[in-house]
Design a protein around this motif. Structure first.
Motif, PDB file in Angstrom:
ATOM      1  N   ARG A   1       0.832  -1.189   0.000  1.00 22.41           N
ATOM      2  CA  ARG A   1       0.000   0.000   0.000  1.00 22.41           C
ATOM      3  C   ARG A   1       0.867   1.239   0.000  1.00 22.41           C
ATOM      4  O   ARG A   1       1.834   1.336   0.732  1.00 22.41           O
ATOM      5  N   ASP A   2       0.534   2.200  -0.856  1.00 20.88           N
ATOM      6  CA  ASP A   2       1.360   3.396  -0.949  1.00 20.88           C
ATOM      7  C   ASP A   2       0.481   4.630  -0.902  1.00 20.88           C
ATOM      8  O   ASP A   2      -0.664   4.579  -0.496  1.00 20.88           O
ATOM      9  N   SER A   3       1.017   5.747  -1.336  1.00 21.34           N
ATOM     10  CA  SER A   3       0.295   7.006  -1.221  1.00 21.34           C
ATOM     11  C   SER A   3      -0.920   7.063  -2.136  1.00 21.34           C
ATOM     12  O   SER A   3      -1.726   7.979  -2.038  1.00 21.34           O
TER      13      SER A   3
ATOM     14  N   VAL B   1      -8.159  -2.461   5.162  1.00 20.20           N
ATOM     15  CA  VAL B   1      -8.876  -1.307   5.714  1.00 20.20           C
ATOM     16  C   VAL B   1      -7.942  -0.111   5.739  1.00 20.20           C
ATOM     17  O   VAL B   1      -6.713  -0.245   5.683  1.00 20.20           O
ATOM     18  N   SER B   2      -8.505   1.077   5.822  1.00 16.38           N
ATOM     19  CA  SER B   2      -7.705   2.303   5.785  1.00 16.38           C
ATOM     20  C   SER B   2      -6.967   2.559   7.095  1.00 16.38           C
ATOM     21  O   SER B   2      -5.873   3.131   7.110  1.00 16.38           O
ATOM     22  N   ALA B   3      -7.592   2.164   8.215  1.00 17.59           N
ATOM     23  CA  ALA B   3      -7.009   2.357   9.544  1.00 17.59           C
ATOM     24  C   ALA B   3      -7.703   1.397  10.499  1.00 17.59           C
ATOM     25  O   ALA B   3      -8.811   0.928  10.228  1.00 17.59           O
ATOM     26  N   ILE B   4      -7.040   1.112  11.624  1.00 17.17           N
ATOM     27  CA  ILE B   4      -7.601   0.211  12.620  1.00 17.17           C
ATOM     28  C   ILE B   4      -7.662   0.922  13.958  1.00 17.17           C
ATOM     29  O   ILE B   4      -6.648   1.430  14.451  1.00 17.17           O
ATOM     30  N   ILE B   5      -8.860   0.974  14.543  1.00 17.94           N
ATOM     31  CA  ILE B   5      -9.028   1.431  15.927  1.00 17.94           C
ATOM     32  C   ILE B   5      -8.986   0.177  16.786  1.00 17.94           C
ATOM     33  O   ILE B   5      -9.804  -0.725  16.625  1.00 17.94           O
ATOM     34  N   TYR B   6      -8.043   0.127  17.699  1.00 17.34           N
ATOM     35  CA  TYR B   6      -7.691  -1.117  18.382  1.00 17.34           C
ATOM     36  C   TYR B   6      -7.808  -0.967  19.890  1.00 17.34           C
ATOM     37  O   TYR B   6      -7.121  -0.151  20.495  1.00 17.34           O
ATOM     38  N   ILE B   7      -8.701  -1.757  20.492  1.00 21.40           N
ATOM     39  CA  ILE B   7      -8.806  -1.854  21.948  1.00 21.40           C
ATOM     40  C   ILE B   7      -8.361  -3.262  22.319  1.00 21.40           C
ATOM     41  O   ILE B   7      -9.132  -4.215  22.180  1.00 21.40           O
ATOM     42  N   PRO B   8      -7.111  -3.444  22.766  1.00 23.90           N
ATOM     43  CA  PRO B   8      -6.596  -4.788  23.035  1.00 23.90           C
ATOM     44  C   PRO B   8      -7.442  -5.566  24.035  1.00 23.90           C
ATOM     45  O   PRO B   8      -7.919  -5.020  25.029  1.00 23.90           O
ATOM     46  N   ALA B   9      -7.606  -6.852  23.752  1.00 27.59           N
ATOM     47  CA  ALA B   9      -8.386  -7.720  24.638  1.00 27.59           C
ATOM     48  C   ALA B   9      -7.629  -8.078  25.905  1.00 27.59           C
ATOM     49  O   ALA B   9      -8.217  -8.583  26.853  1.00 27.59           O
ATOM     50  N   GLY B  10      -6.335  -7.838  25.949  1.00 25.46           N
ATOM     51  CA  GLY B  10      -5.543  -8.131  27.139  1.00 25.46           C
ATOM     52  C   GLY B  10      -4.115  -7.696  26.931  1.00 25.46           C
ATOM     53  O   GLY B  10      -3.741  -7.169  25.876  1.00 25.46           O
TER      54      GLY B  10
ATOM     55  N   ALA C   1       0.025  -4.678  11.411  1.00 29.73           N
ATOM     56  CA  ALA C   1      -0.600  -3.586  10.674  1.00 29.73           C
ATOM     57  C   ALA C   1       0.449  -2.600  10.169  1.00 29.73           C
ATOM     58  O   ALA C   1       0.344  -2.084   9.049  1.00 29.73           O
ATOM     59  N   GLN C   2       1.471  -2.348  10.976  1.00 30.73           N
ATOM     60  CA  GLN C   2       2.540  -1.449  10.550  1.00 30.73           C
ATOM     61  C   GLN C   2       3.254  -1.978   9.317  1.00 30.73           C
ATOM     62  O   GLN C   2       3.605  -1.218   8.409  1.00 30.73           O
ATOM     63  N   ARG C   3       3.470  -3.311   9.272  1.00 29.16           N
ATOM     64  CA  ARG C   3       4.113  -3.902   8.095  1.00 29.16           C
ATOM     65  C   ARG C   3       3.245  -3.737   6.848  1.00 29.16           C
ATOM     66  O   ARG C   3       3.761  -3.665   5.734  1.00 29.16           O
ATOM     67  N   ALA C   4       1.941  -3.681   7.053  1.00 30.11           N
ATOM     68  CA  ALA C   4       1.022  -3.510   5.926  1.00 30.11           C
ATOM     69  C   ALA C   4       0.727  -2.038   5.644  1.00 30.11           C
ATOM     70  O   ALA C   4      -0.117  -1.730   4.804  1.00 30.11           O
ATOM     71  N   ASN C   5       1.407  -1.140   6.345  1.00 36.96           N
ATOM     72  CA  ASN C   5       1.226   0.298   6.168  1.00 36.96           C
ATOM     73  C   ASN C   5      -0.198   0.746   6.518  1.00 36.96           C
ATOM     74  O   ASN C   5      -0.752   1.646   5.901  1.00 36.96           O
ATOM     75  N   ILE C   6      -0.792   0.085   7.498  1.00 39.92           N
ATOM     76  CA  ILE C   6      -2.120   0.467   7.986  1.00 39.92           C
ATOM     77  C   ILE C   6      -1.950   1.114   9.358  1.00 39.92           C
ATOM     78  O   ILE C   6      -1.454   0.468  10.282  1.00 39.92           O
ATOM     79  N   PRO C   7      -2.341   2.366   9.518  1.00 42.45           N
ATOM     80  CA  PRO C   7      -2.174   3.033  10.816  1.00 42.45           C
ATOM     81  C   PRO C   7      -3.107   2.457  11.879  1.00 42.45           C
ATOM     82  O   PRO C   7      -4.240   2.061  11.587  1.00 42.45           O
ATOM     83  N   VAL C   8      -2.599   2.411  13.118  1.00 41.98           N
ATOM     84  CA  VAL C   8      -3.353   1.874  14.244  1.00 41.98           C
ATOM     85  C   VAL C   8      -3.572   2.968  15.283  1.00 41.98           C
ATOM     86  O   VAL C   8      -2.637   3.689  15.647  1.00 41.98           O
ATOM     87  N   ILE C   9      -4.815   3.063  15.747  1.00 41.65           N
ATOM     88  CA  ILE C   9      -5.182   3.988  16.814  1.00 41.65           C
ATOM     89  C   ILE C   9      -5.520   3.147  18.033  1.00 41.65           C
ATOM     90  O   ILE C   9      -6.493   2.390  18.020  1.00 41.65           O
ATOM     91  N   ASN C  10      -4.706   3.216  19.074  1.00 45.79           N
ATOM     92  CA  ASN C  10      -4.989   2.473  20.303  1.00 45.79           C
ATOM     93  C   ASN C  10      -5.928   3.282  21.193  1.00 45.79           C
ATOM     94  O   ASN C  10      -5.692   4.473  21.430  1.00 45.79           O
ATOM     95  N   VAL C  11      -6.966   2.610  21.695  1.00 50.67           N
ATOM     96  CA  VAL C  11      -7.931   3.264  22.585  1.00 50.67           C
ATOM     97  C   VAL C  11      -7.989   2.498  23.902  1.00 50.67           C
ATOM     98  O   VAL C  11      -8.096   1.265  23.901  1.00 50.67           O
TER      99      VAL C  11
END
Length: 341
Positions: free
Chosen positions: A42-44, A113-122, A133-143
Protein backbone atom coordinates in the motif's frame (compact mmCIF):
# COMPACT_ATOMS: atom_id res chain seq x y z
CA UNK A 1 1.70 12.23 31.42
CA UNK A 2 4.20 9.70 30.16
CA UNK A 3 3.35 6.04 30.51
CA UNK A 4 6.58 4.19 31.31
CA UNK A 5 5.20 1.01 32.91
CA UNK A 6 5.71 -2.11 30.82
CA UNK A 7 2.74 -4.27 29.93
CA UNK A 8 3.18 -7.58 31.70
CA UNK A 9 2.45 -10.94 30.13
CA UNK A 10 -0.53 -12.36 31.96
CA UNK A 11 -0.48 -16.16 32.11
CA UNK A 12 -3.56 -16.84 34.23
CA UNK A 13 -6.62 -14.81 33.32
CA UNK A 14 -10.25 -15.72 33.65
CA UNK A 15 -11.09 -13.75 30.52
CA UNK A 16 -10.06 -15.73 27.47
CA UNK A 17 -7.37 -18.33 27.01
CA UNK A 18 -3.84 -17.18 27.90
CA UNK A 19 -1.22 -17.65 25.20
CA UNK A 20 2.26 -18.89 25.78
CA UNK A 21 5.27 -16.97 24.54
CA UNK A 22 5.72 -19.62 21.86
CA UNK A 23 2.13 -19.17 20.67
CA UNK A 24 2.61 -15.41 20.48
CA UNK A 25 5.68 -15.95 18.31
CA UNK A 26 3.76 -18.35 16.07
CA UNK A 27 0.93 -15.84 15.71
CA UNK A 28 3.43 -13.14 14.80
CA UNK A 29 4.88 -15.33 12.05
CA UNK A 30 1.42 -16.28 10.87
CA UNK A 31 0.52 -12.61 10.63
CA UNK A 32 3.53 -11.89 8.45
CA UNK A 33 2.75 -14.81 6.16
CA UNK A 34 -0.95 -14.04 5.89
CA UNK A 35 -0.73 -10.40 4.84
CA UNK A 36 -1.28 -10.16 1.07
CA UNK A 37 1.39 -8.51 -1.01
CA UNK A 38 -1.16 -5.94 -2.07
CA UNK A 39 -1.55 -4.92 1.58
CA UNK A 40 2.19 -4.78 2.11
CA UNK A 41 2.57 -2.61 -0.98
CA UNK A 42 0.00 0.00 0.00
CA UNK A 43 1.36 3.40 -0.95
CA UNK A 44 0.30 7.01 -1.22
CA UNK A 45 -2.20 6.12 -3.95
CA UNK A 46 -4.72 5.05 -1.26
CA UNK A 47 -4.26 8.38 0.46
CA UNK A 48 -4.59 10.27 -2.83
CA UNK A 49 -7.75 8.33 -3.73
CA UNK A 50 -9.23 9.10 -0.34
CA UNK A 51 -8.34 12.74 -0.68
CA UNK A 52 -9.98 12.99 -4.07
CA UNK A 53 -12.98 10.95 -2.99
CA UNK A 54 -12.09 8.04 -5.24
CA UNK A 55 -11.63 5.39 -2.54
CA UNK A 56 -13.74 5.61 0.61
CA UNK A 57 -12.05 5.40 4.00
CA UNK A 58 -12.90 2.15 5.80
CA UNK A 59 -12.09 1.80 9.51
CA UNK A 60 -11.63 -1.53 11.25
CA UNK A 61 -12.77 -1.35 14.89
CA UNK A 62 -11.32 -4.17 17.00
CA UNK A 63 -13.13 -4.19 20.38
CA UNK A 64 -11.90 -6.12 23.41
CA UNK A 65 -15.30 -7.29 24.66
CA UNK A 66 -18.71 -5.93 23.68
CA UNK A 67 -20.30 -7.51 26.74
CA UNK A 68 -18.87 -4.56 28.67
CA UNK A 69 -20.91 -1.35 28.50
CA UNK A 70 -17.69 0.70 28.55
CA UNK A 71 -16.58 -0.77 25.22
CA UNK A 72 -20.10 -0.59 23.81
CA UNK A 73 -20.13 3.14 24.54
CA UNK A 74 -16.96 3.58 22.50
CA UNK A 75 -18.33 1.42 19.67
CA UNK A 76 -21.56 3.42 19.52
CA UNK A 77 -19.63 6.68 19.43
CA UNK A 78 -17.28 5.43 16.69
CA UNK A 79 -20.20 4.28 14.54
CA UNK A 80 -22.14 7.53 15.02
CA UNK A 81 -19.14 9.74 14.26
CA UNK A 82 -18.14 7.65 11.25
CA UNK A 83 -21.67 7.79 9.88
CA UNK A 84 -21.74 11.56 10.31
CA UNK A 85 -18.50 11.83 8.33
CA UNK A 86 -19.43 9.35 5.62
CA UNK A 87 -16.92 6.74 6.73
CA UNK A 88 -17.53 2.98 6.82
CA UNK A 89 -16.77 0.94 9.95
CA UNK A 90 -16.20 -2.81 10.23
CA UNK A 91 -16.50 -4.10 13.81
CA UNK A 92 -14.99 -7.18 15.44
CA UNK A 93 -15.58 -8.37 19.02
CA UNK A 94 -12.81 -10.43 20.63
CA UNK A 95 -15.01 -11.51 23.53
CA UNK A 96 -12.08 -10.92 25.88
CA UNK A 97 -9.79 -13.37 24.06
CA UNK A 98 -6.42 -12.19 22.72
CA UNK A 99 -6.00 -15.06 20.25
CA UNK A 100 -9.41 -14.36 18.72
CA UNK A 101 -8.52 -10.70 18.35
CA UNK A 102 -5.22 -11.48 16.63
CA UNK A 103 -7.14 -13.40 13.96
CA UNK A 104 -9.77 -10.66 13.63
CA UNK A 105 -7.16 -7.98 13.01
CA UNK A 106 -5.42 -10.26 10.53
CA UNK A 107 -8.74 -10.25 8.66
CA UNK A 108 -8.83 -6.42 8.73
CA UNK A 109 -5.35 -6.37 7.25
CA UNK A 110 -6.34 -8.82 4.53
CA UNK A 111 -9.29 -6.55 3.65
CA UNK A 112 -6.87 -3.60 3.45
CA UNK A 113 -8.88 -1.31 5.71
CA UNK A 114 -7.71 2.30 5.79
CA UNK A 115 -7.01 2.36 9.54
CA UNK A 116 -7.60 0.21 12.62
CA UNK A 117 -9.03 1.43 15.93
CA UNK A 118 -7.69 -1.12 18.38
CA UNK A 119 -8.81 -1.85 21.95
CA UNK A 120 -6.60 -4.79 23.04
CA UNK A 121 -8.39 -7.72 24.64
CA UNK A 122 -5.54 -8.13 27.14
CA UNK A 123 -1.89 -7.55 27.84
CA UNK A 124 -0.86 -10.85 26.25
CA UNK A 125 0.28 -10.34 22.65
CA UNK A 126 -1.09 -6.78 22.60
CA UNK A 127 1.72 -5.64 20.32
CA UNK A 128 1.37 -8.42 17.73
CA UNK A 129 -1.51 -6.85 15.75
CA UNK A 130 0.10 -3.40 15.80
CA UNK A 131 3.34 -4.71 14.33
CA UNK A 132 1.46 -6.63 11.65
CA UNK A 133 -0.60 -3.59 10.67
CA UNK A 134 2.54 -1.45 10.55
CA UNK A 135 4.11 -3.90 8.10
CA UNK A 136 1.02 -3.51 5.93
CA UNK A 137 1.23 0.30 6.17
CA UNK A 138 -2.12 0.47 7.99
CA UNK A 139 -2.17 3.03 10.82
CA UNK A 140 -3.35 1.87 14.24
CA UNK A 141 -5.18 3.99 16.81
CA UNK A 142 -4.99 2.47 20.30
CA UNK A 143 -7.93 3.26 22.58
CA UNK A 144 -8.00 2.69 26.37
CA UNK A 145 -5.11 0.18 26.30
CA UNK A 146 -1.66 0.50 24.80
CA UNK A 147 1.32 -1.75 24.13
CA UNK A 148 4.60 0.05 24.94
CA UNK A 149 6.58 -2.46 22.86
CA UNK A 150 4.46 -1.59 19.80
CA UNK A 151 2.50 1.64 20.25
CA UNK A 152 0.05 2.74 17.60
CA UNK A 153 0.19 6.07 15.81
CA UNK A 154 -1.79 7.58 18.68
CA UNK A 155 -3.08 6.49 22.08
CA UNK A 156 -6.50 7.80 23.15
CA UNK A 157 -7.52 7.15 26.73
CA UNK A 158 -8.38 8.61 30.09
CA UNK A 159 -5.44 9.93 32.07
CA UNK A 160 -5.99 7.07 34.50
CA UNK A 161 -3.07 7.97 36.76
CA UNK A 162 -4.47 11.44 37.43
CA UNK A 163 -8.07 10.17 37.65
CA UNK A 164 -7.23 7.37 40.09
CA UNK A 165 -5.27 9.82 42.26
CA UNK A 166 -8.33 12.10 42.36
CA UNK A 167 -10.44 9.16 43.49
CA UNK A 168 -7.83 8.12 46.04
CA UNK A 169 -7.63 11.64 47.46
CA UNK A 170 -11.42 11.61 47.90
CA UNK A 171 -11.30 8.23 49.66
CA UNK A 172 -8.56 9.46 52.00
CA UNK A 173 -10.63 12.56 52.86
CA UNK A 174 -13.77 10.50 53.51
CA UNK A 175 -11.81 8.21 55.82
CA UNK A 176 -10.08 10.99 57.66
CA UNK A 177 -6.73 9.60 56.53
CA UNK A 178 -7.21 6.25 58.28
CA UNK A 179 -8.56 2.89 57.16
CA UNK A 180 -7.95 -0.56 55.70
CA UNK A 181 -8.37 -0.92 51.95
CA UNK A 182 -9.18 -3.96 49.82
CA UNK A 183 -8.44 -3.58 46.10
CA UNK A 184 -10.10 -5.61 43.36
CA UNK A 185 -7.68 -5.30 40.46
CA UNK A 186 -8.43 -5.39 36.76
CA UNK A 187 -6.71 -7.61 34.24
CA UNK A 188 -3.10 -7.47 35.41
CA UNK A 189 -0.68 -5.72 33.06
CA UNK A 190 -3.25 -3.90 30.93
CA UNK A 191 -2.73 -0.15 30.64
CA UNK A 192 -5.78 0.88 32.71
CA UNK A 193 -4.95 -1.59 35.49
CA UNK A 194 -1.34 -0.43 35.73
CA UNK A 195 -2.19 3.28 35.60
CA UNK A 196 -5.13 3.11 38.01
CA UNK A 197 -3.04 1.20 40.52
CA UNK A 198 -0.28 3.80 40.24
CA UNK A 199 -2.54 6.84 40.62
CA UNK A 200 -4.48 5.47 43.59
CA UNK A 201 -1.23 4.51 45.32
CA UNK A 202 0.05 8.05 44.87
CA UNK A 203 -2.90 9.26 46.94
CA UNK A 204 -2.29 6.62 49.61
CA UNK A 205 1.39 7.53 49.83
CA UNK A 206 0.34 10.88 51.29
CA UNK A 207 -1.81 9.17 53.93
CA UNK A 208 0.25 6.72 56.01
CA UNK A 209 -2.84 5.86 58.02
CA UNK A 210 -4.40 4.20 54.97
CA UNK A 211 -3.31 0.57 54.58
CA UNK A 212 -3.89 -1.85 51.70
CA UNK A 213 -4.61 -5.12 53.52
CA UNK A 214 -5.80 -7.15 50.53
CA UNK A 215 -5.62 -6.95 46.74
CA UNK A 216 -6.40 -9.53 44.11
CA UNK A 217 -7.31 -9.55 40.39
CA UNK A 218 -10.99 -9.88 39.51
CA UNK A 219 -10.42 -9.26 35.79
CA UNK A 220 -12.99 -6.45 35.41
CA UNK A 221 -15.91 -8.88 36.04
CA UNK A 222 -18.79 -8.41 38.50
CA UNK A 223 -19.21 -12.10 39.31
CA UNK A 224 -15.52 -12.55 39.97
CA UNK A 225 -15.48 -9.30 41.95
CA UNK A 226 -18.22 -10.74 44.15
CA UNK A 227 -16.29 -13.97 44.76
CA UNK A 228 -12.99 -12.21 45.42
CA UNK A 229 -14.63 -9.71 47.80
CA UNK A 230 -16.30 -12.58 49.69
CA UNK A 231 -12.92 -14.23 50.21
CA UNK A 232 -11.43 -10.93 51.35
CA UNK A 233 -14.23 -10.41 53.89
CA UNK A 234 -13.72 -13.89 55.31
CA UNK A 235 -9.98 -13.28 55.66
CA UNK A 236 -10.25 -9.67 56.93
CA UNK A 237 -13.08 -8.51 59.18
CA UNK A 238 -11.73 -4.98 59.35
CA UNK A 239 -12.05 -3.75 55.74
CA UNK A 240 -13.08 -0.09 55.66
CA UNK A 241 -12.81 0.52 51.90
CA UNK A 242 -13.35 -1.59 48.80
CA UNK A 243 -11.93 -0.21 45.57
CA UNK A 244 -12.93 -1.95 42.37
CA UNK A 245 -10.65 -0.80 39.55
CA UNK A 246 -13.79 -1.01 37.39
CA UNK A 247 -17.41 -0.39 38.31
CA UNK A 248 -18.38 -4.02 37.68
CA UNK A 249 -15.97 -5.21 40.36
CA UNK A 250 -17.15 -2.50 42.75
CA UNK A 251 -20.71 -3.73 42.25
CA UNK A 252 -19.56 -7.26 43.04
CA UNK A 253 -17.91 -6.02 46.21
CA UNK A 254 -21.06 -4.11 47.18
CA UNK A 255 -23.10 -7.28 46.87
CA UNK A 256 -20.60 -9.25 48.95
CA UNK A 257 -20.51 -6.58 51.65
CA UNK A 258 -24.32 -6.48 51.77
CA UNK A 259 -24.57 -10.26 52.05
CA UNK A 260 -22.06 -10.21 54.92
CA UNK A 261 -24.04 -7.50 56.76
CA UNK A 262 -20.83 -5.60 57.48
CA UNK A 263 -21.26 -2.99 60.19
CA UNK A 264 -20.15 -0.33 59.70
CA UNK A 265 -20.72 -0.53 55.96
CA UNK A 266 -17.44 -0.09 54.07
CA UNK A 267 -16.89 2.72 51.62
CA UNK A 268 -17.13 1.27 48.10
CA UNK A 269 -15.73 3.02 45.04
CA UNK A 270 -15.31 2.09 41.39
CA UNK A 271 -13.92 3.45 38.15
CA UNK A 272 -15.22 3.80 34.55
CA UNK A 273 -18.61 5.46 34.91
CA UNK A 274 -20.48 2.96 32.76
CA UNK A 275 -24.28 3.06 32.97
CA UNK A 276 -24.54 0.43 35.69
CA UNK A 277 -21.86 2.18 37.73
CA UNK A 278 -23.47 5.59 37.43
CA UNK A 279 -26.86 4.16 38.37
CA UNK A 280 -25.32 2.39 41.37
CA UNK A 281 -23.76 5.65 42.57
CA UNK A 282 -27.07 7.46 42.11
CA UNK A 283 -28.85 4.75 44.09
CA UNK A 284 -26.21 4.74 46.84
CA UNK A 285 -25.11 1.14 46.21
CA UNK A 286 -21.56 2.36 45.67
CA UNK A 287 -20.20 5.63 46.99
CA UNK A 288 -18.25 7.04 44.06
CA UNK A 289 -16.76 6.37 40.65
CA UNK A 290 -14.67 8.14 38.01
CA UNK A 291 -16.71 8.79 34.86
CA UNK A 292 -14.66 8.47 31.68
CA UNK A 293 -15.45 10.32 28.45
CA UNK A 294 -16.18 7.26 26.32
CA UNK A 295 -18.21 9.11 23.70
CA UNK A 296 -15.43 11.68 23.28
CA UNK A 297 -12.81 8.95 22.94
CA UNK A 298 -14.81 7.34 20.15
CA UNK A 299 -15.07 10.61 18.26
CA UNK A 300 -11.38 11.33 18.69
CA UNK A 301 -10.52 7.85 17.42
CA UNK A 302 -12.53 8.34 14.22
CA UNK A 303 -10.99 11.76 13.67
CA UNK A 304 -7.49 10.30 14.10
CA UNK A 305 -8.27 7.37 11.79
CA UNK A 306 -9.41 9.67 9.00
CA UNK A 307 -6.41 11.97 9.36
CA UNK A 308 -3.96 9.07 9.41
CA UNK A 309 -5.63 7.48 6.38
CA UNK A 310 -4.98 10.75 4.55
CA UNK A 311 -1.34 10.77 5.61
CA UNK A 312 -1.76 13.54 8.16
CA UNK A 313 -0.09 13.64 11.59
CA UNK A 314 -1.82 13.20 14.96
CA UNK A 315 -0.51 13.54 18.54
CA UNK A 316 1.19 10.44 19.96
CA UNK A 317 -1.02 10.65 23.07
CA UNK A 318 -4.49 12.10 23.59
CA UNK A 319 -5.26 11.72 27.29
CA UNK A 320 -8.63 12.87 28.62
CA UNK A 321 -9.89 13.90 32.04
CA UNK A 322 -12.46 11.94 34.06
CA UNK A 323 -15.12 13.27 36.44
CA UNK A 324 -15.45 12.25 40.07
CA UNK A 325 -19.09 11.29 40.69
CA UNK A 326 -20.28 10.71 44.26
CA UNK A 327 -23.64 9.61 45.61
CA UNK A 328 -24.15 13.16 46.87
CA UNK A 329 -24.49 14.44 43.28
CA UNK A 330 -27.63 12.77 41.94
CA UNK A 331 -28.24 15.59 39.44
CA UNK A 332 -24.88 14.95 37.80
CA UNK A 333 -25.62 11.22 37.72
CA UNK A 334 -28.93 11.91 35.97
CA UNK A 335 -27.10 14.09 33.45
CA UNK A 336 -24.60 11.35 32.67
CA UNK A 337 -27.32 8.70 32.41
CA UNK A 338 -29.22 10.86 29.92
CA UNK A 339 -26.13 11.64 27.87
CA UNK A 340 -22.81 9.98 28.52
CA UNK A 341 -19.82 12.32 28.10
Amino acid sequence: MTRSEPILIQRNSSKGNPMSTRKIAVLSLAFAAAIPLSACNRDSSATSAADSGGKPVVIGLAVANLQADFFNQIKQSVEAEASAKGVKVQVSDAGGDSATQVNQIQDFISRQVSAIIYIPAGATAAGVPVKAAQRANIPVINVDRNAPDAPGKTFIATDSVAAAKTLGDWVVKQQGGKGNIAILQGQIGTTPQVDRQKGFQEALNAAPGMKVIAQQPADWAQDKGFNVAQDMIQAHQNINVFWGQADAMALGAAQAASNANLNPKPLIVGFDGDKAGIQAVRDGKIDATMVQQTQLMGRLAVDAAIKLAKGEQVPAQQLQTATLLTKADRAKADEFLAKHP
